[in-house]
Design an enzyme around this catalytic site. Structure first.
Site, PDB file in Angstrom:
ATOM      1  N   ASP A 107      -9.721  68.410 -39.346  1.00 32.90           N
ATOM      2  CA  ASP A 107      -9.436  68.024 -37.970  1.00 32.90           C
ATOM      3  C   ASP A 107      -8.031  68.536 -37.641  1.00 32.90           C
ATOM      4  OD1 ASP A 107      -8.739  66.848 -35.616  1.00 32.90           O
ATOM      5  OD2 ASP A 107      -9.444  64.839 -36.135  1.00 32.90           O
ATOM      6  N   LYS A 119      -6.035  69.509 -27.937  1.00 32.47           N
ATOM      7  CA  LYS A 119      -4.617  69.584 -27.546  1.00 32.47           C
ATOM      8  C   LYS A 119      -4.187  71.019 -27.156  1.00 32.47           C
ATOM      9  CE  LYS A 119      -3.722  65.121 -29.365  1.00 32.47           C
ATOM     10  NZ  LYS A 119      -4.334  64.479 -30.502  1.00 32.47           N
ATOM     11  N   TYR A 131      -6.734  59.785 -37.810  1.00 35.47           N
ATOM     12  CA  TYR A 131      -7.428  59.511 -36.553  1.00 35.47           C
ATOM     13  C   TYR A 131      -8.232  60.739 -36.155  1.00 35.47           C
ATOM     14  CZ  TYR A 131      -8.069  58.439 -31.554  1.00 35.47           C
ATOM     15  OH  TYR A 131      -8.596  58.200 -30.304  1.00 35.47           O
TER      16      TYR A 131
HETATM   17  C1  LIG Z   1      -5.734  63.666 -30.501  1.00 35.86           C
HETATM   18  C2  LIG Z   1      -6.593  63.729 -31.692  1.00 35.86           C
HETATM   19  C3  LIG Z   1      -7.982  63.563 -31.626  1.00 35.86           C
HETATM   20  C4  LIG Z   1      -8.698  63.120 -30.375  1.00 35.86           C
HETATM   21  O1  LIG Z   1      -8.608  64.047 -29.354  1.00 35.86           O
HETATM   22  P1  LIG Z   1      -8.918  63.522 -27.841  1.00 35.86           P
HETATM   23  O2  LIG Z   1      -8.815  64.775 -27.035  1.00 35.86           O
HETATM   24  O3  LIG Z   1      -7.860  62.512 -27.544  1.00 35.86           O
HETATM   25  O4  LIG Z   1     -10.269  62.951 -27.859  1.00 35.86           O
HETATM   26  C5  LIG Z   1      -8.727  63.780 -32.764  1.00 35.86           C
HETATM   27  N1  LIG Z   1      -8.144  64.125 -33.920  1.00 35.86           N
HETATM   28  C6  LIG Z   1      -6.805  64.280 -34.026  1.00 35.86           C
HETATM   29  C7  LIG Z   1      -6.214  64.702 -35.328  1.00 35.86           C
HETATM   30  C8  LIG Z   1      -5.996  64.069 -32.919  1.00 35.86           C
HETATM   31  O5  LIG Z   1      -4.671  64.188 -33.051  1.00 35.86           O
END
Ligand SMILES: *Cc1c(COP(=O)(O)O)cnc(C)c1O
Length: 426
Positions: free
Chosen positions: A236, A264, A141
């Site tokens: 990511d 995060k 994701y």
């Molecule tokens: C949480 C998350 C996102 C999205 O971040 P948001 O601040 O919710 O837009 C993207 N990539 C990864 C791996 C994530 O865990």
């Protein structure tokens, strides 16, 4: 105030009653709990019931809720300035701190979410290579940007279709998707399409469709192929950054990405994302380069100063080994409790302070298709037993759990005792 009554009201004013899908409890059934306050490892709901929190807002809180040191800087910031929309020293300090401590981050741009970070990094990749094709992996994701909402994880996991309505075929026609853990598929695809690929985007620790720990060799293969074909490697690290170690998975794996995205933890619990990497790529961003990206509240002082305090504390206190040990103690104990009572045999997956419960399998689960049938339903039963006992996990079997430094041995012992009692009473 009762949670059920608040949810009734919410349903009238917000789609599904929520502002992010997983919060609605659709994956586990029942009506969502409304929380009133939080401190350390604990949540209190609107009815006054306490929970030990292993969701921790899905990852930003390495030091638990309202950590005193971070709370102090937030209070100070509230008395200083909320937002300027202009230059200030706070984002500079955070940028200097990160670039000084992560070698593959030469330059960084702050945004307001992980989604924005990935969206912007991909824009750089297209501009830098003059190519269009993006490769991503099934179960990873990367936020809700159109081009990557193809076989994504997180709130989409477990629904019948992994796509989203409202995303035209045109928006995803340049996105290729492969299963994780498959070098052969990777090589075949690069052989055919490698020259068209601008970026390979991957969660180096896929943690949005369960916790699908990858083999280092698979990730090294991706790194080598991107280099060979002139595509950019985009890590990511929105979940894994500053979580599995200060320098994230890139350090754990010994792989330097071309571009990296954070979110995060980087904002210490406030809305902050960032994209970063080598200067040659980051210098393509406006106003230095022609890749446009902007934000009214980008680098706002609350997020910058909470983030810097969090990251300094992480580097200074180096809590990672202790967190990992606590995570193992907790999850192993819980699994042995679950296995005395339930009809299926559970097994824990632990990586640093991240964890996931799954049905015991012969081989480790490294891709989406290996997740046993019935996982969602089995998780839902276990979730509600724990919830009743005052233990809060993320309300989906496809989300991972998080520990913070506020989860001391005492808190973990208490969790184990509560779980024992709950499973003994059935
Ligand atoms: C949480 C998350 C996102 C999205 O971040 P948001 O601040 O919710 O837009 C993207 N990539 C990864 C791996 C994530 O865990």
């Amino acid at each position: 105030m009762k949670s059920t009554e608040l949810f009734e009201r919410s349903l009238k004013v917000a789609p599904g009653g929520v502002h992010s899908p997983v919060r609605s409890f659709t994956s586990v059934g029942g009506s969502p709990i409304f929380f009133q306050s939080a401190l350390g490892a604990r949540l209190t709901d609107v009815e006054g019931k306490e929970y030990i929190d292993y969701c921790q807002s899905f990852g930003p809180l390495l030091f638990g809720h309202r950590n005193e040191e971070i709370a102090n800087i937030v209070r100070e910031t509230v008395e200083t300035a909320w937002t300027f929309g202009a230059c200030e020293p706070y984002s500079l300090e955070l940028a200097e701190f990160i670039t000084a401590n992560i070698p593959w981050v030469e330059k960084i741009r702050f945004v307001n979410s992980g989604t924005e970070a990935v969206m912007s990094a991909l824009r750089i990749a297209r501009a830098a290579t003059g190519r269009k094709t993006i490769l991503k992996f099934d179960g990873c994701y990367h936020g809700h940007l159109d081009s990557l909402l193809v076989k994504a994880g997180s709130g989409l996991a477990g629904t019948s279709s992994s796509d989203s309505a409202g995303i035209d075929q045109e928006m995803i026609q340049n996105t290729l998707v492969l299963p994780l853990d498959d070098e052969e598929a990777l090589e075949n695809l690069f052989h055919k399409e490698g020259k068209n690929i601008c970026a390979v985007a991957i969660e180096p620790l896929p943690a949005n469709y369960g916790l699908l720990v990858q083999r280092v060799e698979f990730l090294k293969k991706i790194a080598n192929l991107t280099k060979e074909y002139g595509a950019l490697l985009l890590f990511d690290e929105v979940i894994s950054g500053f979580r599995v170690g200060f320098q994230g998975m890139a350090k754990v794996l010994g792989i330097e990405p071309d571009l990296v995205c954070y979110g995060k933890i980087i904002g210490g619990g406030f809305p902050v994302g960032a994209y970063a990497g080598k200067g040659i790529y980051m210098d393509l961003v406006a106003p230095q380069g022609k890749v446009y990206q902007a934000g009214t509240l980008s680098a706002n002082p609350l997020g910058m100063r909470a983030g810097l305090t969090t990251l300094k504390k992480a580097l200074r206190e180096n809590p990672y080994e202790t967190l990992e040990k606590s995570c193992q103690t907790l999850t192993q104990s819980l699994v042995s409790i679950f296995n005395q009572e339930t009809s299926i045999e559970w097994e824990e997956v632990c990586f640093g302070s991240l964890f996931w419960f799954k049905q015991k399998t012969v081989e480790p689960i490294r891709r989406v298709s290996a997740i046993p049938n019935g996982h969602k339903e089995n998780f839902a039963k276990m979730f509600h037993k724990l919830l009743n006992a005052g233990i809060y996990l993320a309300p989906s079997g496809y989300e991972v759990g998080f520990l913070s430094t506020a989860h001391t041995n005492v808190v973990i012992e208490e969790t184990i005792e509560k779980a024992k009692a709950a499973f003994e009473n059935k």
